[in-house]
Motif scaffolding. Structure first.
Motif, PDB file in Angstrom:
ATOM      1  N   ALA A   1       5.243  -6.577 -22.916  1.00 49.61           N
ATOM      2  CA  ALA A   1       6.508  -7.094 -23.457  1.00 49.61           C
ATOM      3  C   ALA A   1       6.494  -7.131 -24.976  1.00 49.61           C
ATOM      4  O   ALA A   1       7.504  -6.842 -25.620  1.00 49.61           O
ATOM      5  CB  ALA A   1       6.780  -8.493 -22.897  1.00 49.61           C
ATOM      6  N   ALA A   2       5.345  -7.482 -25.567  1.00 47.54           N
ATOM      7  CA  ALA A   2       5.253  -7.557 -27.028  1.00 47.54           C
ATOM      8  C   ALA A   2       5.503  -6.205 -27.669  1.00 47.54           C
ATOM      9  O   ALA A   2       6.093  -6.111 -28.748  1.00 47.54           O
ATOM     10  CB  ALA A   2       3.885  -8.088 -27.433  1.00 47.54           C
ATOM     11  N   ASN A   3       5.057  -5.137 -27.008  1.00 46.06           N
ATOM     12  CA  ASN A   3       5.274  -3.791 -27.542  1.00 46.06           C
ATOM     13  C   ASN A   3       6.632  -3.219 -27.154  1.00 46.06           C
ATOM     14  O   ASN A   3       7.237  -2.465 -27.914  1.00 46.06           O
ATOM     15  CB  ASN A   3       4.170  -2.851 -27.062  1.00 46.06           C
ATOM     16  CG  ASN A   3       2.878  -3.041 -27.836  1.00 46.06           C
ATOM     17  OD1 ASN A   3       2.878  -3.580 -28.937  1.00 46.06           O
ATOM     18  ND2 ASN A   3       1.773  -2.614 -27.264  1.00 46.06           N
ATOM     19  N   LYS A   4       7.097  -3.585 -25.967  1.00 43.38           N
ATOM     20  CA  LYS A   4       8.362  -3.018 -25.466  1.00 43.38           C
ATOM     21  C   LYS A   4       9.575  -3.783 -25.987  1.00 43.38           C
ATOM     22  O   LYS A   4      10.538  -3.201 -26.493  1.00 43.38           O
ATOM     23  CB  LYS A   4       8.350  -3.041 -23.932  1.00 43.38           C
ATOM     24  CG  LYS A   4       9.548  -2.362 -23.285  1.00 43.38           C
ATOM     25  CD  LYS A   4       9.466  -0.861 -23.432  1.00 43.38           C
ATOM     26  CE  LYS A   4      10.594  -0.182 -22.661  1.00 43.38           C
ATOM     27  NZ  LYS A   4      10.556   1.297 -22.831  1.00 43.38           N
TER      28      LYS A   4
ATOM     29  N   LYS B   1       9.491 -11.409 -30.924  1.00 43.35           N
ATOM     30  CA  LYS B   1      10.474 -12.484 -30.921  1.00 43.35           C
ATOM     31  C   LYS B   1      11.052 -12.719 -29.529  1.00 43.35           C
ATOM     32  O   LYS B   1      11.078 -13.858 -29.031  1.00 43.35           O
ATOM     33  CB  LYS B   1      11.594 -12.184 -31.913  1.00 43.35           C
ATOM     34  CG  LYS B   1      12.707 -13.221 -31.917  1.00 43.35           C
ATOM     35  CD  LYS B   1      13.770 -12.896 -32.962  1.00 43.35           C
ATOM     36  CE  LYS B   1      14.918 -13.904 -32.926  1.00 43.35           C
ATOM     37  NZ  LYS B   1      15.924 -13.641 -33.985  1.00 43.35           N
ATOM     38  N   VAL B   2      11.532 -11.676 -28.885  1.00 43.71           N
ATOM     39  CA  VAL B   2      12.142 -11.805 -27.558  1.00 43.71           C
ATOM     40  C   VAL B   2      11.121 -12.321 -26.546  1.00 43.71           C
ATOM     41  O   VAL B   2      11.435 -13.165 -25.701  1.00 43.71           O
ATOM     42  CB  VAL B   2      12.730 -10.455 -27.094  1.00 43.71           C
ATOM     43  CG1 VAL B   2      13.206 -10.548 -25.649  1.00 43.71           C
ATOM     44  CG2 VAL B   2      13.874 -10.034 -28.004  1.00 43.71           C
ATOM     45  N   THR B   3       9.899 -11.821 -26.645  1.00 41.58           N
ATOM     46  CA  THR B   3       8.861 -12.260 -25.711  1.00 41.58           C
ATOM     47  C   THR B   3       8.559 -13.750 -25.882  1.00 41.58           C
ATOM     48  O   THR B   3       8.348 -14.474 -24.901  1.00 41.58           O
ATOM     49  CB  THR B   3       7.576 -11.437 -25.913  1.00 41.58           C
ATOM     50  OG1 THR B   3       7.887 -10.048 -25.811  1.00 41.58           O
ATOM     51  CG2 THR B   3       6.540 -11.780 -24.861  1.00 41.58           C
TER      52      THR B   3
ATOM     53  N   GLY C   1      -1.024  -5.115 -30.167  1.00 39.57           N
ATOM     54  CA  GLY C   1      -0.213  -5.641 -29.071  1.00 39.57           C
ATOM     55  C   GLY C   1      -0.942  -5.651 -27.747  1.00 39.57           C
ATOM     56  O   GLY C   1      -0.607  -6.409 -26.844  1.00 39.57           O
ATOM     57  N   VAL C   2      -1.952  -4.775 -27.599  1.00 41.10           N
ATOM     58  CA  VAL C   2      -2.777  -4.755 -26.391  1.00 41.10           C
ATOM     59  C   VAL C   2      -4.078  -5.520 -26.620  1.00 41.10           C
ATOM     60  O   VAL C   2      -4.535  -6.263 -25.750  1.00 41.10           O
ATOM     61  CB  VAL C   2      -3.089  -3.301 -25.975  1.00 41.10           C
ATOM     62  CG1 VAL C   2      -4.144  -3.264 -24.865  1.00 41.10           C
ATOM     63  CG2 VAL C   2      -1.818  -2.607 -25.511  1.00 41.10           C
ATOM     64  N   ALA C   3      -4.674  -5.362 -27.815  1.00 42.32           N
ATOM     65  CA  ALA C   3      -6.000  -5.928 -28.071  1.00 42.32           C
ATOM     66  C   ALA C   3      -6.017  -7.455 -28.048  1.00 42.32           C
ATOM     67  O   ALA C   3      -6.873  -8.062 -27.400  1.00 42.32           O
ATOM     68  CB  ALA C   3      -6.513  -5.428 -29.425  1.00 42.32           C
TER      69      ALA C   3
END
Length: 522
Positions: free
Chosen positions: A68-71, A75-77, A452-454
């Motif tokens: 979600a943070a990358n997609k 802010k939205v997440t 965003g993944v790490a």
């Protein structure tokens, strides 16, 4: 302080309110355990499940947070996470059974990734010279949340025995633990509304190729003459990595590649050691543990307030020193003090003895069938496990469990001051060092392309260990005793200290891009 710095602090504080809600959510349950256990007649394993439910929930949330943070963006997440906190608080307050309480606590765990995502967002918005302070606001707000939760729990506990009319109208004597959990609804709603005021992460906008939008976000926290430089640094960081359109699998491959070996070792060790200090277990089960010191229920609850206060003060001191002395010396020094303090806690419990006397039985006359303890009057127990087992055998499981606070108050003989001071020293050392600084380091050592993944990945590892520690703590206390439990934690932290002493690099005052260059050079 110019307007750009003020904006950076404002956005960091708003995002960090999520850590305040996290602190409330994590600790409010500690005040309710005794009453929840009585109402639902829970076993030690079930208590562990309630305590670790958020930790289990976050194991699922963190991979979804990475996506979600990358997609959707940071802010939205964060706004979605705020909604989870609200639903969890409402459901927990009205839970009709153990199972429903577990699932609503589990749902709250889906929101625990707020700390992870907040550190990512602040690290991407904050100027390099302010980053350490601003990311540390997460731990400050968390500490305020912890302290507020202990104060709320103690206040409600005092009112539960009151004859005031409004207490009777609310049936607080029976529903007090529900009010403890429900109070979280207010700050969770407030946080959700305030999140509409923050800008989108400029690093995420660059990652998505929205350079003009990134410049608009940066203009809120950087002077106009520095915006282009920041944009170029971010673009270079993305271009030198696996690419902005890379999949999660590709980013994971980069994280585990040979060029990221030092980063991997640092992040993994921080994630594991932070939780194996036993900090979260102490925070959650503090009232129960303090009862075993012989303090009694009221004194045990009031003593927990010191945990929150000392933790908060230690975090503030850390905040004032992190950009002056650097990350490495504070982490290394803090871990040494943690090892010493929890080893002392173990020693204190190891020296404890327990003995039922005739005068103690008189003082405990309100406990049903207390005279059955005449069978062990004068017998000295050198182990808390042996003593608890004897109480259970004589009084029964429920009576021994529900009256443990009174029984330990009258029968425990130990250096309670030494143990209490050692626990508070441990709280201070944790909140001064690895507590807040782990999140600062995680927000600094990974490049934009895989951050965003790490960060969620290593938060996932940390949360897995946290859930394990929180679940096992009641069982360890029941099966092995406090002395063995704490010496295990000390041993694991010692191993982590050795690894970090060898690999942990200093990152203070460096831009995110300069940190990457330094890590690659090593």
């Amino acid at each position: 302080m110019n307007k750009h710095t003020k904006n950076a602090f404002l956005y960091a504080i708003i995002v960090a309110i999520g850590s305040f809600v996290f602190g409330l959510d994590a600790v409010l349950i500690s005040g309710g355990f005794k009453f929840i256990t009585q109402e639902f007649n829970l076993t030690a394993s079930q208590v562990g499940l309630i305590g670790s439910a958020p930790g289990i929930g976050v194991l699922i949330a963190l991979p979804l947070t990475a996506f979600a943070a990358n997609k959707l963006g940071r802010k939205v997440t964060l706004q979605i996470i705020a909604i989870f906190y609200i639903v969890s608080a409402v459901g927990s307050a009205f839970a009709p059974s153990f199972l429903s309480l577990f699932w609503f606590r589990f749902l709250g765990g889906l929101a625990f990734s707020s700390v992870t995502l907040a550190s990512m967002y602040i690290g991407e918005v904050a100027p390099a010279e302010q980053r350490g302070k601003l990311v540390s606001t997460l731990q400050i707000n968390m500490g305020i949340g912890f302290t507020a939760a202990y104060l709320i729990n103690y206040w409600i506990l005092q009112k539960m025995g009151s004859d005031l009319q409004w207490v009777k109208d609310l049936n607080l004597a029976e529903t007090g633990w529900r009010w403890m959990l429900g109070i979280e609804i207010i700050p969770a709603v407030l946080w959700f509304l305030l999140l509409f005021l923050i800008p989108k992460s400029p690093a995420w906008l660059i990652y998505k190729g929205r350079v003009d939008d990134a410049k608009k976000s940066l203009s809120k926290v950087y002077p106009e003459d520095k915006i282009e430089e920041q944009v170029q640094q971010m673009l270079v960081s993305v271009e030198n990595s696996v690419g902005k359109n890379s999949s999660t699998i590709s980013q994971l491959k980069e994280i585990f590649s040979s060029k990221m070996r030092v980063v991997l070792i640092i992040a993994f060790t921080l994630a594991v050691v932070q939780q194996f200090t036993g900090m979260n277990a102490v925070m959650i089960y503090a009232p129960t543990m303090f009862e075993q010191l012989g303090l009694g229920t009221d004194a045990a609850f009031s003593s927990t307030i010191w945990i929150g206060v000392i933790g908060l003060v230690a975090t503030l001191i850390s905040l004032s020193l992190i950009d002056k002395f650097g990350r490495r010396p504070i982490v290394i020094g803090g871990l040494i003090l943690i090892i010493i303090s929890i080893s002392t806690v173990s020693y204190g419990f190891k020296q404890a003895t327990y003995q039922v006397t005739e005068s103690a039985i008189v003082k405990m006359k309100d406990i049903p069938n207390i005279k059955k303890l005449n069978a062990i009057v004068g017998k000295e127990f050198n182990s808390d496990i042996e003593f608890k087992n004897s109480l259970t055998e004589i009084l029964g499981v429920e009576s021994a469990r529900d009256n443990s606070g009174v029984i330990f108050k009258e029968t425990a003989h130990m250096n309670a001051i030494l143990i209490l001071l050692s626990i508070l020293t441990f709280i201070a050392a944790f909140n001064f060092s690895i507590g807040p600084i782990m999140w600062v380091l995680l927000s600094e050592i990974f490049p934009i392309s895989n951050r965003g993944v790490a960060i969620p990945l290593f938060a996932l590892i940390s949360s897995t260990v946290s859930a394990l520690v929180q679940y096992l703590f009641p069982l360890e206390m029941e099966m092995f005793g406090a002395a063995t439990t704490f010496i295990i934690y000390a041993g694991i932290v010692l191993v982590g200290l050795i690894i970090l002493y060898k690999y942990l690099l200093e990152t203070k005052g460096l831009s995110l891009e300069e940190i990457q260059a330094k890590l690659k050079a090593n």
